[in-house]
Design a protein around this motif. Structure first.
Motif, mmCIF file in Angstrom:
data_model
loop_
_atom_site.group_PDB
_atom_site.id
_atom_site.type_symbol
_atom_site.label_atom_id
_atom_site.label_comp_id
_atom_site.label_asym_id
_atom_site.label_seq_id
_atom_site.Cartn_x
_atom_site.Cartn_y
_atom_site.Cartn_z
ATOM 1 N N GLN A 66 -0.282 6.590 5.278
ATOM 2 C CA GLN A 66 -1.437 5.853 4.773
ATOM 3 C C GLN A 66 -2.734 6.484 5.262
ATOM 4 O O GLN A 66 -3.713 6.572 4.535
ATOM 5 C CB GLN A 66 -1.335 4.415 5.296
ATOM 6 C CG GLN A 66 -1.967 3.382 4.418
ATOM 7 C CD GLN A 66 -1.636 1.981 4.913
ATOM 8 O OE1 GLN A 66 -0.758 1.775 5.744
ATOM 9 N NE2 GLN A 66 -2.353 1.011 4.397
ATOM 10 N N LYS A 67 -2.736 6.932 6.516
ATOM 11 C CA LYS A 67 -3.966 7.486 7.085
ATOM 12 C C LYS A 67 -4.313 8.852 6.513
ATOM 13 O O LYS A 67 -5.473 9.171 6.361
ATOM 14 C CB LYS A 67 -3.825 7.604 8.607
ATOM 15 C CG LYS A 67 -3.989 6.284 9.308
ATOM 16 C CD LYS A 67 -4.253 6.484 10.793
ATOM 17 C CE LYS A 67 -4.401 5.142 11.489
ATOM 18 N NZ LYS A 67 -3.130 4.385 11.510
ATOM 19 N N VAL A 68 -3.310 9.672 6.242
ATOM 20 C CA VAL A 68 -3.653 11.064 5.921
ATOM 21 C C VAL A 68 -3.264 11.559 4.533
ATOM 22 O O VAL A 68 -3.838 12.529 4.050
ATOM 23 C CB VAL A 68 -3.066 12.046 6.978
ATOM 24 C CG1 VAL A 68 -3.652 11.763 8.349
ATOM 25 C CG2 VAL A 68 -1.561 11.984 7.006
ATOM 26 N N MET A 85 3.990 -2.422 2.264
ATOM 27 C CA MET A 85 4.787 -3.234 1.352
ATOM 28 C C MET A 85 5.234 -2.443 0.126
ATOM 29 O O MET A 85 6.396 -2.507 -0.288
ATOM 30 C CB MET A 85 3.980 -4.451 0.908
ATOM 31 C CG MET A 85 4.749 -5.748 1.098
ATOM 32 S SD MET A 85 3.743 -7.150 0.614
ATOM 33 C CE MET A 85 4.199 -7.272 -1.118
ATOM 34 N N THR A 86 4.291 -1.692 -0.454
ATOM 35 C CA THR A 86 4.603 -0.934 -1.673
ATOM 36 C C THR A 86 5.650 0.138 -1.385
ATOM 37 O O THR A 86 6.623 0.293 -2.125
ATOM 38 C CB THR A 86 3.315 -0.279 -2.217
ATOM 39 O OG1 THR A 86 2.300 -1.278 -2.258
ATOM 40 C CG2 THR A 86 3.516 0.286 -3.598
ATOM 41 N N VAL A 87 5.444 0.865 -0.271
ATOM 42 C CA VAL A 87 6.389 1.934 0.064
ATOM 43 C C VAL A 87 7.772 1.335 0.310
ATOM 44 O O VAL A 87 8.778 1.860 -0.170
ATOM 45 C CB VAL A 87 5.905 2.754 1.282
ATOM 46 C CG1 VAL A 87 6.964 3.764 1.700
ATOM 47 C CG2 VAL A 87 4.588 3.474 0.959
ATOM 48 N N MET A 88 7.821 0.219 1.025
ATOM 49 C CA MET A 88 9.122 -0.405 1.310
ATOM 50 C C MET A 88 9.777 -0.904 0.025
ATOM 51 O O MET A 88 10.990 -0.820 -0.141
ATOM 52 C CB MET A 88 8.967 -1.581 2.288
ATOM 53 C CG MET A 88 8.849 -1.176 3.745
ATOM 54 S SD MET A 88 9.981 0.156 4.244
ATOM 55 C CE MET A 88 11.530 -0.730 4.283
ATOM 56 N N MET A 89 8.955 -1.412 -0.882
ATOM 57 C CA MET A 89 9.486 -1.931 -2.144
ATOM 58 C C MET A 89 10.233 -0.816 -2.899
ATOM 59 O O MET A 89 11.333 -1.029 -3.392
ATOM 60 C CB MET A 89 8.329 -2.460 -2.983
ATOM 61 C CG MET A 89 8.750 -3.186 -4.218
ATOM 62 S SD MET A 89 7.308 -3.955 -5.019
ATOM 63 C CE MET A 89 6.563 -2.539 -5.825
ATOM 64 N N ALA A 104 11.700 -2.712 -6.533
ATOM 65 C CA ALA A 104 10.894 -2.682 -7.749
ATOM 66 C C ALA A 104 11.797 -2.622 -8.981
ATOM 67 O O ALA A 104 11.638 -3.373 -9.939
ATOM 68 C CB ALA A 104 9.946 -1.482 -7.710
ATOM 69 N N GLN A 105 12.759 -1.718 -8.932
ATOM 70 C CA GLN A 105 13.677 -1.546 -10.068
ATOM 71 C C GLN A 105 14.494 -2.816 -10.278
ATOM 72 O O GLN A 105 14.708 -3.253 -11.386
ATOM 73 C CB GLN A 105 14.650 -0.381 -9.791
ATOM 74 C CG GLN A 105 14.483 0.755 -10.742
ATOM 75 C CD GLN A 105 13.215 1.562 -10.452
ATOM 76 O OE1 GLN A 105 12.282 1.079 -9.820
ATOM 77 N NE2 GLN A 105 13.193 2.784 -10.940
ATOM 78 N N ALA A 106 14.939 -3.388 -9.164
ATOM 79 C CA ALA A 106 15.764 -4.591 -9.249
ATOM 80 C C ALA A 106 14.998 -5.698 -9.961
ATOM 81 O O ALA A 106 15.547 -6.433 -10.781
ATOM 82 C CB ALA A 106 16.180 -5.025 -7.853
ATOM 83 N N GLU A 107 13.685 -5.799 -9.621
ATOM 84 C CA GLU A 107 12.830 -6.809 -10.260
ATOM 85 C C GLU A 107 12.787 -6.576 -11.769
ATOM 86 O O GLU A 107 12.972 -7.462 -12.572
ATOM 87 C CB GLU A 107 11.395 -6.699 -9.718
ATOM 88 C CG GLU A 107 11.150 -7.498 -8.457
ATOM 89 C CD GLU A 107 11.454 -8.985 -8.633
ATOM 90 O OE1 GLU A 107 10.871 -9.607 -9.535
ATOM 91 O OE2 GLU A 107 12.294 -9.509 -7.877
#
Length: 260
Positions: free
Chosen positions: A218-220, A244-248, A254-257
């Motif tokens: 996120q920082k770099v 959150m987004t990266v973990m999703m 995300a695909q499951a949703e």
């Protein structure tokens, strides 16, 4: 959020490295990445998602079944880390003890090792140049040590990592693959290493960071490629990178949703 907007885009439109159709058995399949000059690409994903194996294969440290590497549009053959170094890739591994510093040696020798060719003077080595270089790095990276003659093992983990980065700063490697660069390092040293990574990009180095630490990316990072089950499932832009987004994507939620 300040840190998000502070990000200065250092990369150009010039494509420096392309990896095409990288595959290795069940470890990773059909990985394609493009790196522009001065770009910082983060690679994220859970353990076992194939990202570390891919980075190692890119550097020639692990075998691959298929895959081509193009640097500035020309195909290069990388079958070993030596080939990778010749092609202008530097690999900074998390395993500092294994492939990293020689802990029983002093600092300037550790840094000099990366540029032995440049230091060769007739039949000997230009040790004076090596010491001068190390002293510059001790200052510019604020490495906490007595001086360049101190043994690497006497330093803290964070400072050892800086010496290791100094070694790569010192090469003509245009592309740096950083594998968990802040593993086991205290928060203060981490911040300095992030600064250093951004500084390298400013100097035109192109950087690939493979890490489990999302705040680090996120920082770099300008972009983040998320691995899931041996494939790149999503590439996020800088402003989209958050825990959150990266973990999703890492867990394929995300695909499951979408599949419901």
């Amino acid at each position: 959020n300040m840190t998000q907007t502070e990000q200065v885009k250092c990369y150009t439109d010039e494509i420096l490295l392309e990896a095409k159709n990288f595959s290795s058995g069940k470890k990773f399949q059909n990985i394609n990445i493009t790196l522009h000059k001065g770009e910082i690409l983060g690679i994220a994903g859970l353990a076992g998602a194939g990202r570390t194996e891919f980075v190692r294969a890119l550097f020639g440290a692990d075998p691959k079944d298929s895959g081509q590497v193009f640097i500035e549009g020309k195909e290069v053959q990388i079958h070993s880390p030596r080939d990778a170094k010749k092609a202008g890739l530097g690999f900074i591994t998390e395993d500092r003890k294994e492939e990293g510093l020689i802990l029983s040696m002093n600092l300037h020798t550790n840094v000099g090792m990366a540029i032995l060719d440049q230091l060769k003077k007739g039949l000997g080595l230009d040790l004076k140049k090596e010491c001068v270089l190390m002293d510059e790095y001790i200052k510019s990276l604020s490495i906490k040590c007595r001086d360049g003659n101190q043994k690497a093992k006497a330093l803290s983990g964070g400072n050892q990592q800086k010496v290791f980065l100094a070694r790569w700063l010192n090469t003509d490697a245009e592309i740096l693959l950083l594998d968990n660069p802040t593993q086991g390092i205290d928060v203060g040293a981490k911040a300095e290493i992030y600064k250093l990574i951004l500084e390298l990009a400013k100097q035109g180095k192109t950087i690939l960071i493979n890490t489990l630490e999302i705040p680090e990316i996120q920082k770099v990072a300008d972009y983040c490629a998320v691995f899931y089950s041996g494939e790149i499932i999503k590439v996020l832009e800088h402003q989209e990178i958050d825990e959150m987004t990266v973990m999703m994507y890492s867990t394929n939620a995300a695909q499951a949703e979408e599949g419901k």
